[in-house]
Design a protein around this motif. Structure first.
Motif, PDB file in Angstrom:
ATOM      1  N   PHE A  33      33.622  27.586  39.154  1.00  0.00           N
ATOM      2  CA  PHE A  33      35.077  27.510  39.244  1.00  0.00           C
ATOM      3  C   PHE A  33      35.663  27.857  37.888  1.00  0.00           C
ATOM      4  N   ILE A  34      36.764  28.606  37.885  1.00  0.00           N
ATOM      5  CA  ILE A  34      37.385  29.007  36.624  1.00  0.00           C
ATOM      6  C   ILE A  34      38.888  28.737  36.696  1.00  0.00           C
ATOM      7  N   VAL A  35      39.494  28.535  35.528  1.00  0.00           N
ATOM      8  CA  VAL A  35      40.943  28.418  35.410  1.00  0.00           C
ATOM      9  C   VAL A  35      41.444  29.724  34.820  1.00  0.00           C
ATOM     10  N   ILE A  36      42.422  30.334  35.478  1.00  0.00           N
ATOM     11  CA  ILE A  36      43.018  31.572  34.978  1.00  0.00           C
ATOM     12  C   ILE A  36      44.411  31.247  34.439  1.00  0.00           C
ATOM     13  N   LEU A  37      44.643  31.639  33.181  1.00  0.00           N
ATOM     14  CA  LEU A  37      45.944  31.504  32.523  1.00  0.00           C
ATOM     15  C   LEU A  37      46.344  32.879  32.013  1.00  0.00           C
ATOM     16  N   MET A  38      47.603  33.248  32.150  1.00  0.00           N
ATOM     17  CA  MET A  38      48.074  34.539  31.675  1.00  0.00           C
ATOM     18  C   MET A  38      48.467  34.445  30.203  1.00  0.00           C
ATOM     19  N   ALA A  39      48.285  35.535  29.473  1.00  0.00           N
ATOM     20  CA  ALA A  39      48.467  35.536  28.019  1.00  0.00           C
ATOM     21  C   ALA A  39      49.913  35.368  27.571  1.00  0.00           C
ATOM     22  N   ASP A  40      50.877  35.732  28.399  1.00  0.00           N
ATOM     23  CA  ASP A  40      52.272  35.645  27.970  1.00  0.00           C
ATOM     24  C   ASP A  40      52.898  34.285  28.292  1.00  0.00           C
ATOM     25  N   TYR A  41      52.110  33.370  28.807  1.00  0.00           N
ATOM     26  CA  TYR A  41      52.543  31.988  29.037  1.00  0.00           C
ATOM     27  C   TYR A  41      51.700  31.082  28.156  1.00  0.00           C
ATOM     28  N   TRP A  42      52.328  30.086  27.541  1.00  0.00           N
ATOM     29  CA  TRP A  42      51.613  29.171  26.653  1.00  0.00           C
ATOM     30  C   TRP A  42      51.692  27.761  27.196  1.00  0.00           C
ATOM     31  N   LEU A  43      50.629  27.000  26.976  1.00  0.00           N
ATOM     32  CA  LEU A  43      50.603  25.594  27.350  1.00  0.00           C
ATOM     33  C   LEU A  43      51.639  24.823  26.546  1.00  0.00           C
ATOM     34  N   THR A  44      52.307  23.871  27.178  1.00  0.00           N
ATOM     35  CA  THR A  44      53.313  23.063  26.482  1.00  0.00           C
ATOM     36  C   THR A  44      52.937  21.592  26.439  1.00  0.00           C
ATOM     37  N   ASP A  45      51.769  21.238  26.929  1.00  0.00           N
ATOM     38  CA  ASP A  45      51.336  19.848  26.922  1.00  0.00           C
ATOM     39  C   ASP A  45      49.813  19.811  27.056  1.00  0.00           C
ATOM     40  N   TYR A  46      49.245  18.636  26.861  1.00  0.00           N
ATOM     41  CA  TYR A  46      47.807  18.464  27.028  1.00  0.00           C
ATOM     42  C   TYR A  46      47.421  18.637  28.496  1.00  0.00           C
ATOM     43  N   VAL A  47      46.181  19.064  28.734  1.00  0.00           N
ATOM     44  CA  VAL A  47      45.660  19.248  30.084  1.00  0.00           C
ATOM     45  C   VAL A  47      44.597  18.186  30.338  1.00  0.00           C
ATOM     46  N   SER A  48      44.690  17.504  31.475  1.00  0.00           N
ATOM     47  CA  SER A  48      43.725  16.469  31.840  1.00  0.00           C
ATOM     48  C   SER A  48      42.469  17.106  32.422  1.00  0.00           C
ATOM     49  N   THR A  49      41.387  17.077  31.657  1.00  0.00           N
ATOM     50  CA  THR A  49      40.132  17.603  32.187  1.00  0.00           C
ATOM     51  C   THR A  49      39.595  16.699  33.290  1.00  0.00           C
ATOM     52  N   GLU A  50      39.949  15.422  33.251  1.00  0.00           N
ATOM     53  CA  GLU A  50      39.535  14.514  34.328  1.00  0.00           C
ATOM     54  C   GLU A  50      40.134  14.959  35.661  1.00  0.00           C
ATOM     55  N   LEU A  52      41.062  18.024  36.389  1.00  0.00           N
ATOM     56  CA  LEU A  52      40.388  19.271  36.758  1.00  0.00           C
ATOM     57  C   LEU A  52      39.031  18.989  37.396  1.00  0.00           C
ATOM     58  N   GLN A  53      38.290  18.031  36.868  1.00  0.00           N
ATOM     59  CA  GLN A  53      36.998  17.673  37.452  1.00  0.00           C
ATOM     60  C   GLN A  53      37.172  17.116  38.868  1.00  0.00           C
ATOM     61  N   THR A  54      38.230  16.348  39.085  1.00  0.00           N
ATOM     62  CA  THR A  54      38.525  15.834  40.423  1.00  0.00           C
ATOM     63  C   THR A  54      38.788  16.988  41.391  1.00  0.00           C
ATOM     64  N   LEU A  55      39.519  17.995  40.916  1.00  0.00           N
ATOM     65  CA  LEU A  55      39.833  19.146  41.766  1.00  0.00           C
ATOM     66  C   LEU A  55      38.609  20.016  42.036  1.00  0.00           C
ATOM     67  N   VAL A  56      37.722  20.129  41.070  1.00  0.00           N
ATOM     68  CA  VAL A  56      36.455  20.847  41.311  1.00  0.00           C
ATOM     69  C   VAL A  56      35.675  20.144  42.417  1.00  0.00           C
ATOM     70  N   LYS A  57      35.646  18.833  42.373  1.00  0.00           N
ATOM     71  CA  LYS A  57      34.965  18.067  43.423  1.00  0.00           C
ATOM     72  C   LYS A  57      35.607  18.346  44.791  1.00  0.00           C
ATOM     73  N   PHE A  58      36.941  18.379  44.834  1.00  0.00           N
ATOM     74  CA  PHE A  58      37.638  18.709  46.080  1.00  0.00           C
ATOM     75  C   PHE A  58      37.218  20.095  46.571  1.00  0.00           C
ATOM     76  N   MET A  59      37.172  21.073  45.665  1.00  0.00           N
ATOM     77  CA  MET A  59      36.827  22.438  46.068  1.00  0.00           C
ATOM     78  C   MET A  59      35.368  22.550  46.511  1.00  0.00           C
ATOM     79  N   ARG A  60      34.486  21.810  45.884  1.00  0.00           N
ATOM     80  CA  ARG A  60      33.078  21.818  46.329  1.00  0.00           C
ATOM     81  C   ARG A  60      32.957  21.278  47.757  1.00  0.00           C
ATOM     82  N   ASN A  61      33.809  20.316  48.108  1.00  0.00           N
ATOM     83  CA  ASN A  61      33.787  19.725  49.445  1.00  0.00           C
ATOM     84  C   ASN A  61      34.606  20.517  50.455  1.00  0.00           C
ATOM     85  N   ASN A  62      35.385  21.486  49.987  1.00  0.00           N
ATOM     86  CA  ASN A  62      36.248  22.306  50.847  1.00  0.00           C
ATOM     87  C   ASN A  62      36.038  23.770  50.458  1.00  0.00           C
TER      88      ASN A  62
END
Length: 183
Positions: A33-50, A52-62
């Protein structure tokens, strides 16, 4: 791990975006699984890796899920909750946004299957959305959003707009030489 697919000043976005992305997925990506971000948009806050891991689990089950949009971005127009998963709502996407490249968590194998050759970034979104409509492959929106970001840079004019960007004094080190900042 952050890997730019295509980028830099003067990068050719005219028709090779989909080929560069597919080449990376086939040859260099070790992740399912990969996260795609476009270069002309910048992050404005921290990202919860926890989260993201929950969502990877969802995708593995679906395994019919190609993408989970992890930022509201410009198209948060969905209201149909399909699943409640942990603290998140997983919502259906309008047909014209199913292949959007607004920040998303993608299934590598499904993305490889659906990517067409010789497309620029905008055509990649349109063709993916068209091909996913009516298929059993799903694309969902996550609420609340996990990635907060905003459009900040114009690569064609080398301008960076910091007028509404939070923490603007702390990001100047990331602005390429030769670019103009306006506020």
């Amino acid at each position: 791990r952050f890997v730019p697919i295509r980028g830099g000043i003067g990068a050719d976005w005219s028709g090779r975006f989909s080929d560069s992305l597919k080449q990376y997925l086939l040859n260099d990506s070790r992740a399912d699984f990969i996260v795609i971000l476009m270069a002309d948009y910048w992050l404005t806050d921290y990202v919860s890796t926890e989260n993201l891991q929950t969502l990877v689990k969802f995708m593995r089950n679906n395994q019919q899920v190609i993408r989970l949009q992890i930022s509201n971005g410009m198209d948060s127009g969905s209201s149909n909750v399909v699943y409640n998963y942990g603290k998140m709502e997983i919502r259906d996407r309008p047909e014209f946004f199913r292949g959007s490249l607004i920040p998303g968590l993608w299934s590598k194998d499904l993305l490889i299957k659906y990517l067409k050759s010789n497309l620029d970034v905008w055509s990649t979104e349109q063709v993916l959305s068209r091909d996913l409509n009516g298929s059993e492959i799903k694309s969902y929106l996550i609420m609340p959003e996990i990635v907060r970001y905003m459009h900040i840079a114009s690569t064609s004019s080398r301008l960076v707009n910091l007028s509404e960007f939070p923490l603007k004094n702390e990001i100047r080190a990331f602005i390429p030489d030769g670019w103009t900042v306006y506020e």
